[in-house]
Design a protein around this motif. Sequence first.
Motif, PDB file in Angstrom:
ATOM      1  N   ASN A 267       0.648  -1.437   0.020  1.00 26.44           N
ATOM      2  CA  ASN A 267      -0.098   0.125  -0.041  1.00 26.44           C
ATOM      3  C   ASN A 267       0.742   1.299   0.010  1.00 26.44           C
ATOM      4  N   ILE A 268       1.850   1.376   0.835  1.00 25.84           N
ATOM      5  CA  ILE A 268       2.700   2.598   0.861  1.00 25.84           C
ATOM      6  C   ILE A 268       3.849   2.609  -0.054  1.00 25.84           C
ATOM      7  N   MET A 269       4.829   1.497  -0.203  1.00 29.55           N
ATOM      8  CA  MET A 269       5.999   1.515  -0.987  1.00 29.55           C
ATOM      9  C   MET A 269       5.570   1.852  -2.401  1.00 29.55           C
ATOM     10  N   PRO A 270       4.440   1.234  -3.262  1.00 25.88           N
ATOM     11  CA  PRO A 270       4.236   1.584  -4.415  1.00 25.88           C
ATOM     12  C   PRO A 270       4.066   3.047  -4.879  1.00 25.88           C
ATOM     13  N   ARG A 271       3.514   3.817  -3.921  1.00 27.73           N
ATOM     14  CA  ARG A 271       3.104   5.140  -4.050  1.00 27.73           C
ATOM     15  C   ARG A 271       4.447   5.920  -4.018  1.00 27.73           C
ATOM     16  N   LEU A 272       5.360   5.417  -3.658  1.00 29.66           N
ATOM     17  CA  LEU A 272       6.616   6.451  -3.639  1.00 29.66           C
ATOM     18  C   LEU A 272       7.355   5.972  -5.093  1.00 29.66           C
ATOM     19  N   LEU A 273       6.835   5.249  -5.892  1.00 31.51           N
ATOM     20  CA  LEU A 273       7.537   5.013  -6.981  1.00 31.51           C
ATOM     21  C   LEU A 273       7.458   5.900  -8.219  1.00 31.51           C
ATOM     22  N   SER A 274       6.064   6.470  -8.141  1.00 25.47           N
ATOM     23  CA  SER A 274       5.664   7.578  -9.282  1.00 25.47           C
ATOM     24  C   SER A 274       6.409   8.555  -9.321  1.00 25.47           C
ATOM     25  N   PRO A 275       6.939   9.181  -8.597  1.00 24.80           N
ATOM     26  CA  PRO A 275       7.814  10.391  -8.584  1.00 24.80           C
ATOM     27  C   PRO A 275       9.350   9.806  -9.174  1.00 24.80           C
ATOM     28  N   LEU A 276       9.724   8.827  -8.631  1.00 24.03           N
ATOM     29  CA  LEU A 276      11.088   8.324  -9.048  1.00 24.03           C
ATOM     30  C   LEU A 276      10.778   7.810 -10.509  1.00 24.03           C
ATOM     31  N   ILE A 277       9.881   7.006 -10.760  1.00 27.10           N
ATOM     32  CA  ILE A 277       9.987   6.483 -12.172  1.00 27.10           C
ATOM     33  C   ILE A 277       9.681   7.616 -13.223  1.00 27.10           C
ATOM     34  N   TYR A 278       8.711   8.652 -12.943  1.00 21.44           N
ATOM     35  CA  TYR A 278       8.504   9.655 -13.938  1.00 21.44           C
ATOM     36  C   TYR A 278       9.097  11.069 -13.806  1.00 21.44           C
ATOM     37  N   GLY A 279       8.789  11.532 -12.635  1.00 18.07           N
ATOM     38  CA  GLY A 279       9.482  12.905 -12.408  1.00 18.07           C
ATOM     39  C   GLY A 279      11.014  13.149 -12.645  1.00 18.07           C
ATOM     40  N   VAL A 280      11.636  11.871 -11.993  1.00 15.24           N
ATOM     41  CA  VAL A 280      13.353  12.108 -12.206  1.00 15.24           C
ATOM     42  C   VAL A 280      13.734  11.938 -13.350  1.00 15.24           C
ATOM     43  N   ARG A 281      12.918  11.140 -14.307  1.00 16.55           N
ATOM     44  CA  ARG A 281      13.568  10.679 -15.568  1.00 16.55           C
ATOM     45  C   ARG A 281      13.343  11.682 -16.781  1.00 16.55           C
ATOM     46  N   ASP A 282      12.219  12.684 -16.305  1.00 13.04           N
ATOM     47  CA  ASP A 282      12.081  13.757 -17.260  1.00 13.04           C
ATOM     48  C   ASP A 282      12.977  15.111 -17.051  1.00 13.04           C
ATOM     49  N   GLN A 283      13.682  15.272 -17.961  1.00 14.25           N
ATOM     50  CA  GLN A 283      14.623  16.272 -17.713  1.00 14.25           C
ATOM     51  C   GLN A 283      14.123  17.963 -17.540  1.00 14.25           C
ATOM     52  N   LYS A 284      12.886  18.152 -18.295  1.00 13.18           N
ATOM     53  CA  LYS A 284      12.117  19.296 -18.263  1.00 13.18           C
ATOM     54  C   LYS A 284      11.724  19.424 -17.085  1.00 13.18           C
ATOM     55  N   PHE A 285      11.130  18.362 -16.155  1.00 13.41           N
ATOM     56  CA  PHE A 285      10.614  18.444 -15.119  1.00 13.41           C
ATOM     57  C   PHE A 285      11.603  18.684 -14.037  1.00 13.41           C
ATOM     58  N   VAL A 286      12.479  17.993 -14.170  1.00 14.98           N
ATOM     59  CA  VAL A 286      13.712  17.953 -12.906  1.00 14.98           C
ATOM     60  C   VAL A 286      14.401  19.335 -12.942  1.00 14.98           C
TER      61      VAL A 286
END
Length: 305
Positions: A267-286
């Motif tokens: 329940n908790i840990m999978p919710r941590l992956l969204s920012p790590l999977i998408y936000g950190v990979r996107d150079q414009k967003f970072v």
Amino acid sequence: MNSTVWIVDSYEEALAKNIVIVCLGFIINCINGMLVVTFFSNLMFSRDSRYILYIHLVINDMLMIFVSVTLYVLSYASPLVNVSWCCILMALGATTFMITPLNLAGMAIERFIAICKPLHHSQICTPQRTFIFICLLWVLGAMPSLVDIIILFSVQPISFFRSLILCYSFNLFPSKAHRDNTTASQVIYMSLVWIILIYTYCRVLFTARKAVLKGSANKAQSTILLHGIQLLLCMLSYITPFMYLTITPFFPHHRTKITFCIYLLTNIMPRLLSPLIYGVRDQKFVKQMKDYFTCRVIIVKIVPS
């Protein structure tokens, strides 16, 4: 959304578990909150359907974390909850849970159109149509919960909704009709999402063989793969009872610890992956995040002096 406590914990153990859950939920929502602030700090993101779907996934995860942590803390602090409030919490938690895979499917479709139908992407994936799609996600996500509540109204008297109950789904929705509704909705939704992910991945894979679009197609291909990985993590919640029944016979004296660890994992840990999977990979967003928050830190340091 599983937060069941099968036997009574000691005060120290219960306090430690609640502190861990609340702190993790707070940290995850703070990280996701930074992503939301970054999104609204630049109009460029609000004009791109890819970023709109991404930030909707983040906000949905924040709501899910809030409801999940609230239910977990209530299971210790105030186990008996008014049925009406329990219905609201359960419905919101179940809706946000169902929206996550549907949102991932939408993100995969957007990447498929961007790579395989690039000339039509700007006409199909407009911000207005993306917001309509998000509204559709909420309707689809809420339908199973609404059916559960309608069934509950049909089998229980009105006085039941003024009573107190242990706020777990198996207590609130115990009938066979509820179980059938849950099973049918999960099978239909998850099957649809997996079909979409596999189809879009294969189409993008074929497109990646073309030299002109190879770089962007490969990136889209890896993104859809990550959608699949996150979907697998979301589906861990479905095998929670099986995990509990499989592990507890080996450690019968640590039932609550096992329940706690499974709850964290599913329940908790999978919710941590969204920012790590998408936000950190996107150079414009970072880059926008670094520029925005670095600027705020500098201003905060200058103002006191």
